[in-house]
Design a protein around this motif. Structure first.
Motif, PDB file in Angstrom:
ATOM      1  N   TYR A 263       0.862  -1.190   0.000  1.00 56.69           N
ATOM      2  CA  TYR A 263       0.000   0.000   0.000  1.00 56.69           C
ATOM      3  C   TYR A 263       0.893   1.234   0.000  1.00 56.69           C
ATOM      4  N   ASN A 264       0.602   2.184  -0.885  1.00 53.68           N
ATOM      5  CA  ASN A 264       1.445   3.359  -1.037  1.00 53.68           C
ATOM      6  C   ASN A 264       1.102   4.382   0.045  1.00 53.68           C
ATOM      7  N   VAL A 265       1.698   4.197   1.213  1.00 50.98           N
ATOM      8  CA  VAL A 265       1.417   5.075   2.353  1.00 50.98           C
ATOM      9  C   VAL A 265       1.819   6.506   2.039  1.00 50.98           C
ATOM     10  N   ARG A 266       2.967   6.675   1.423  1.00 56.83           N
ATOM     11  CA  ARG A 266       3.453   8.020   1.129  1.00 56.83           C
ATOM     12  C   ARG A 266       2.500   8.775   0.221  1.00 56.83           C
ATOM     13  N   ALA A 267       2.114   8.165  -0.898  1.00 51.96           N
ATOM     14  CA  ALA A 267       1.248   8.848  -1.862  1.00 51.96           C
ATOM     15  C   ALA A 267      -0.105   9.181  -1.248  1.00 51.96           C
ATOM     16  N   GLN A 268      -0.670   8.243  -0.483  1.00 48.10           N
ATOM     17  CA  GLN A 268      -1.974   8.491   0.134  1.00 48.10           C
ATOM     18  C   GLN A 268      -1.893   9.581   1.196  1.00 48.10           C
ATOM     19  N   THR A 269      -0.823   9.571   1.987  1.00 49.70           N
ATOM     20  CA  THR A 269      -0.679  10.606   3.017  1.00 49.70           C
ATOM     21  C   THR A 269      -0.596  11.987   2.382  1.00 49.70           C
ATOM     22  N   LEU A 270       0.214  12.113   1.343  1.00 53.71           N
ATOM     23  CA  LEU A 270       0.336  13.395   0.657  1.00 53.71           C
ATOM     24  C   LEU A 270      -0.994  13.836   0.063  1.00 53.71           C
ATOM     25  N   ALA A 271      -1.734  12.896  -0.518  1.00 52.44           N
ATOM     26  CA  ALA A 271      -3.032  13.239  -1.103  1.00 52.44           C
ATOM     27  C   ALA A 271      -4.021  13.687  -0.029  1.00 52.44           C
ATOM     28  N   LEU A 272      -4.005  13.014   1.119  1.00 50.16           N
ATOM     29  CA  LEU A 272      -4.915  13.397   2.197  1.00 50.16           C
ATOM     30  C   LEU A 272      -4.586  14.785   2.735  1.00 50.16           C
ATOM     31  N   VAL A 273      -3.303  15.082   2.870  1.00 55.64           N
ATOM     32  CA  VAL A 273      -2.913  16.422   3.315  1.00 55.64           C
ATOM     33  C   VAL A 273      -3.394  17.470   2.318  1.00 55.64           C
ATOM     34  N   ARG A 274      -3.215  17.186   1.030  1.00 52.10           N
ATOM     35  CA  ARG A 274      -3.617  18.135  -0.003  1.00 52.10           C
ATOM     36  C   ARG A 274      -5.138  18.343  -0.025  1.00 52.10           C
ATOM     37  N   GLU A 275      -5.898  17.298   0.221  1.00 52.79           N
ATOM     38  CA  GLU A 275      -7.354  17.358   0.049  1.00 52.79           C
ATOM     39  C   GLU A 275      -8.124  17.458   1.362  1.00 52.79           C
ATOM     40  N   HIS A 276      -7.467  17.685   2.484  1.00 47.85           N
ATOM     41  CA  HIS A 276      -8.165  17.520   3.769  1.00 47.85           C
ATOM     42  C   HIS A 276      -9.294  18.518   3.995  1.00 47.85           C
ATOM     43  N   LEU A 277      -9.314  19.618   3.244  1.00 43.09           N
ATOM     44  CA  LEU A 277     -10.412  20.584   3.361  1.00 43.09           C
ATOM     45  C   LEU A 277     -11.578  20.276   2.419  1.00 43.09           C
ATOM     46  N   ARG A 278     -11.375  19.299   1.529  1.00 46.04           N
ATOM     47  CA  ARG A 278     -12.351  19.071   0.469  1.00 46.04           C
ATOM     48  C   ARG A 278     -13.745  18.655   0.963  1.00 46.04           C
ATOM     49  N   PRO A 279     -13.882  17.772   1.960  1.00 44.94           N
ATOM     50  CA  PRO A 279     -15.250  17.430   2.403  1.00 44.94           C
ATOM     51  C   PRO A 279     -16.059  18.639   2.832  1.00 44.94           C
ATOM     52  N   GLY A 280     -15.436  19.569   3.552  1.00 41.25           N
ATOM     53  CA  GLY A 280     -16.153  20.781   3.956  1.00 41.25           C
ATOM     54  C   GLY A 280     -16.516  21.638   2.764  1.00 41.25           C
ATOM     55  N   GLU A 281     -15.609  21.732   1.792  1.00 41.23           N
ATOM     56  CA  GLU A 281     -15.896  22.525   0.594  1.00 41.23           C
ATOM     57  C   GLU A 281     -17.018  21.896  -0.217  1.00 41.23           C
ATOM     58  N   PHE A 282     -16.998  20.578  -0.337  1.00 44.32           N
ATOM     59  CA  PHE A 282     -18.080  19.894  -1.056  1.00 44.32           C
ATOM     60  C   PHE A 282     -19.420  20.129  -0.369  1.00 44.32           C
ATOM     61  N   TYR A 283     -19.396  20.081   0.953  1.00 42.29           N
ATOM     62  CA  TYR A 283     -20.646  20.257   1.694  1.00 42.29           C
ATOM     63  C   TYR A 283     -21.223  21.651   1.479  1.00 42.29           C
ATOM     64  N   LYS A 284     -20.365  22.661   1.474  1.00 40.50           N
ATOM     65  CA  LYS A 284     -20.840  24.025   1.268  1.00 40.50           C
ATOM     66  C   LYS A 284     -21.462  24.186  -0.117  1.00 40.50           C
ATOM     67  N   ALA A 285     -20.955  23.409  -1.090  1.00 45.06           N
ATOM     68  CA  ALA A 285     -21.471  23.484  -2.462  1.00 45.06           C
ATOM     69  C   ALA A 285     -22.377  22.305  -2.785  1.00 45.06           C
ATOM     70  N   ARG A 286     -22.974  21.703  -1.746  1.00 40.97           N
ATOM     71  CA  ARG A 286     -23.702  20.443  -1.938  1.00 40.97           C
ATOM     72  C   ARG A 286     -24.881  20.556  -2.894  1.00 40.97           C
ATOM     73  N   ALA A 287     -25.430  21.748  -3.051  1.00 42.66           N
ATOM     74  CA  ALA A 287     -26.573  21.893  -3.956  1.00 42.66           C
ATOM     75  C   ALA A 287     -26.154  21.744  -5.407  1.00 42.66           C
ATOM     76  N   SER A 288     -24.879  21.977  -5.698  1.00 36.68           N
ATOM     77  CA  SER A 288     -24.429  21.945  -7.094  1.00 36.68           C
ATOM     78  C   SER A 288     -23.307  20.954  -7.359  1.00 36.68           C
ATOM     79  N   ILE A 289     -22.739  20.374  -6.308  1.00 32.59           N
ATOM     80  CA  ILE A 289     -21.589  19.489  -6.519  1.00 32.59           C
ATOM     81  C   ILE A 289     -22.028  18.238  -7.277  1.00 32.59           C
TER      82      ILE A 289
END
Length: 475
Positions: free
Chosen positions: A329-355
Motif C-alpha cells: 500500500y502506497n502510504v506516502r502517496a496516500q498521506t500526501l493526497a490526504l494532506v492536499r485534500e483535507h479541506l475538500r469534504p467541507g468545501e463539497f458540503y458548502k457546495a452540496r446543492a451543485s456538486i
C-alpha cells in the motif's frame, strides 16, 4: 501465582522454565512482557532470560524443544523462538563508538540479576518474573514507578549511551500515560540524536501513533525532550503558529494538531495497518503548511493555501523517515493526497446543492475517500478544545454528508475502474494507435460524469471519438 497472570503465560514458556530448572538454571520473564502483565495487558511478545546455563547447553535445549530457533546474536546468545518468543542469556553492554548499534555485547550466564538488569533503559522495563513461582524480582523499584505512572531511568550513567531511548521515553509515556520524572527529562534533553537511522526513528514513532490511546502525550514529550527540535522541525514549527481564533481562542496549531491526532486515533480500529499508519500520519501532517502561510488579515489569522503548501513539507518529513509503501500500500502517496485534500469534504458540503457526482469520482482518483472522511472528521473534532464553550463546538455534519454520498456512489474505497480499455478498441477492429490514449482518457471522463453507464456505451463513444480523431489526423 496470581491465576489471571498465570493463564496469560504461554505453556511453551512454562515448559522451557521447567526444563531450565532441571539443568539447575533459572528462566525469568523480563522486560515489556512483565510490565504488561502487571498492568493487566496481554503481552504481544515474550522475553526470557536464562541464568546458570551455558550458551551451548541453552542452544541444545532450545533445538530439542522447538522446531525453529534463529540466532539473533550468536556471539552473545540471543535466540528467536517462534514469532513471539526471544530467549537470551543475561548480558552486559559497553559503548565502543558512535551510533545506535555501536555496542560490544557479552553474554554471561553467571551474571547476577541486578547486574544484568542494570543495562535496561527504564525501571518499568527492569522487572523480572519467575514463570513457575510467580516471584517478582524488582531490583530498581520499577513496580512502584509503574503503579505511580512514572517513567524513570535505571542508570543515569549508562542511559545516555543509547540515543534511541529518548524516543522510547516519549512513546512509552504515551502508551502507558506516564509522567517522565525530571532527571530523566534532563538526561534526554542533553542527548544527541543525530546518529539515529530513519528506520529506528520511525519504529518508535509508529508505536507512539498506533499503540497509544492518546498519542498527543508522546508528541508533547517529543518537544519537551528536545527530539522534535533535532528530528522533527516540521512539528516544532507548529508551536506558536497562531490558529484561527474561531477555532482556538487560546491555542496554536500545535495544540490543534494534538487534538486532531487523538481524535484520529479513535477512528483506526477497523482499518488494516497500512491505512492506520496513513491516517495517523495525515492527521499529524495535515497542517504542516500553516507556519509558512499564516497571516493576519481582515482582523483575524488566516492560512490561505496551507493545504497545498503542506504537501511539500510533508514530503520532506516522510522522505526523512523513509516512509514509502507498507504491505503493498502506497502510504506516502496516500498521506500526501490526504494532506492536499483535507479541506475538500467541507468545501463539497458548502457546495452540496451543485456538486456533481463526477466531482466525487474524480476526488476518489486522487485519494481514498474513506480515509479523507476520517481525517476531515478528526480535523473538525480537533477544533473542540476543552476551553471552548460547548455551544461553540463544531459538529461533523459536513463529513457525515460527504461519506454518505461517497458510499452511495460506491467510491468510498476507490474510484470506478475505466469501462473502456485498449483491448476493447482492438477487438472492435482498430489498429493500435497513439490516439488510443486520448480516446481512453476522454471516454473515462464521460464515465466519471455519468454520461456513460456501461461497456456498450463506452465502446460506442470510443468508436465515434476514435473515428473523428483519425479523420482529423488525415486532413
Amino acid at each position: 501465582m496470581n491465576l489471571p497472570i498465570r493463564r496469560k503465560i504461554p505453556e511453551k514458556i512454562i515448559r522451557l522454565a521447567e526444563r531450565v530448572r532441571s539443568e539447575r538454571g533459572r528462566a525469568l520473564l523480563v522486560g515489556g512482557c512483565v510490565r504488561d502483565l502487571l498492568i493487566g495487558l496481554e503481552p504481544k511478545d515474550w522475553d526470557v532470560e536464562v541464568y546458570g546455563v551455558e550458551p551451548e547447553r541453552l542452544r541444545a535445549i532450545l533445538d530439542e524443544m522447538f522446531q525453529t530457533v534463529d540466532s539473533v546474536g550468536a556471539s552473545f546468545a540471543v535466540y528467536k523462538v517462534d514469532q513471539d518468543l526471544e530467549v537470551s542469556l543475561p548480558r552486559r553492554e559497553s559503548k565502543k563508538g558512535r551510533g545506535h548499534r555501536a555496542f560490544v555485547i557479552e553474554g554471561d550466564p553467571s551474571m547476577s540479576v541486578e547486574e544484568a538488569t542494570r543495562r535496561r533503559d527504564f525501571t518499568i522495563n527492569a522487572i523480572l518474573m519467575d514463570p513457575l513461582s510467580g516471584e517478582i524480582i524488582d531490583p530498581f523499584g520499577g513496580r512502584a514507578d509503574l503503579e505511580a505512572r512514572i517513567l524513570r531511568v535505571v542508570s543515569p550513567k549508562t542511559f545516555p549511551e543509547d540515543s534511541l531511548r529518548v524516543l522510547r521515553a516519549a512513546q512509552l509515556a504515551a502508551r502507558y500515560q506516564l509522567r517522565i520524572e525530571p532527571e530523566t527529562i534532563r538526561l534526554c534533553q542533553a542527548m544527541d540524536l543525530s546518529d539515529l537511522p530513519a528506520e529506528r526513528i520511525w519504529g518508535e514513532m509508529e508505536k507512539l501513533l498506533l499503540r497509544a490511546e492518546q498519542p498527543s502525550i508522546g508528541l508533547q514529550y517529543l518537544v519537551e525532550l528536545g527530539a522534535a527540535h533535532q528530528l522533527f522541525p516540521e512539528i516544532e514549527a507548529l508551536i506558536g503558529c497562531p490558529q484561527d481564533p474561531e477555532w482556538h481562542p487560546e491555542g496554536d496549531v500545535f495544540t490543534h494538531t494534538l487534538l486532531v491526532v487523538d481524535r484520529a486515533r479513535e477512528m483506526i480500529a477497523d482499518l488494516d495497518r497500512p491505512r492506520q499508519v496513513t491516517l495517523m500520519l495525515a492527521a499529524l501532517c495535515h497542517d504542516f503548511g500553516k507556519p509558512s502561510t499564516t497571516v493576519f488579515s481582515e482582523g483575524r489569522w488566516r492560512s490561505p493555501g496551507h493545504d497545498a503548501a503542506g504537501v511539500e513539507t510533508t514530503e520532506r518529513f516522510l522522505d526523512r523517515l523513509k516512509i514509502f509503501t507498507l504491505d503493498g500500500y502506497n502510504v506516502r502517496a496516500q498521506t500526501l493526497a490526504l494532506v492536499r485534500e483535507h479541506l475538500r469534504p467541507g468545501e463539497f458540503y458548502k457546495a452540496r446543492a451543485s456538486i456533481s457526482d463526477g466531482a466525487f469520482r474524480r476526488l476518489a482518483r486522487r485519494c481514498e475517500l474513506e480515509l479523507l472522511y476520517r481525517l476531515s472528521k478528526a480535523d473538525t473534532l480537533g477544533r473542540n478544545a476543552p476551553w471552548v464553550p460547548r455551544e461553540r463546538w463544531f459538529t461533523t455534519e459536513a463529513q457525515d454528508w460527504f461519506i454518505q454520498r461517497a458510499r452511495e456512489l460506491d467510491v468510498a474505497q476507490k474510484a470506478p475502474p475505466p469501462l473502456l480499455l485498449g483491448r476493447h478498441l482492438i477487438e472492435m477492429g482498430f489498429q493500435p494507435s497513439p490516439l488510443f490514449g486520448q480516446v481512453l482518457r476522454e471516454v473515462y471522463e464521460m464515465q466519471l460524469d455519468g454520461r456513460i453507464q456501461n461497456l456498450d456505451e463506452a465502446k460506442e463513444a470510443g468508436r465515434a471519438l476514435l473515428i473523428r480523431l483519425q479523420e482529423e489526423a488525415r486532413r
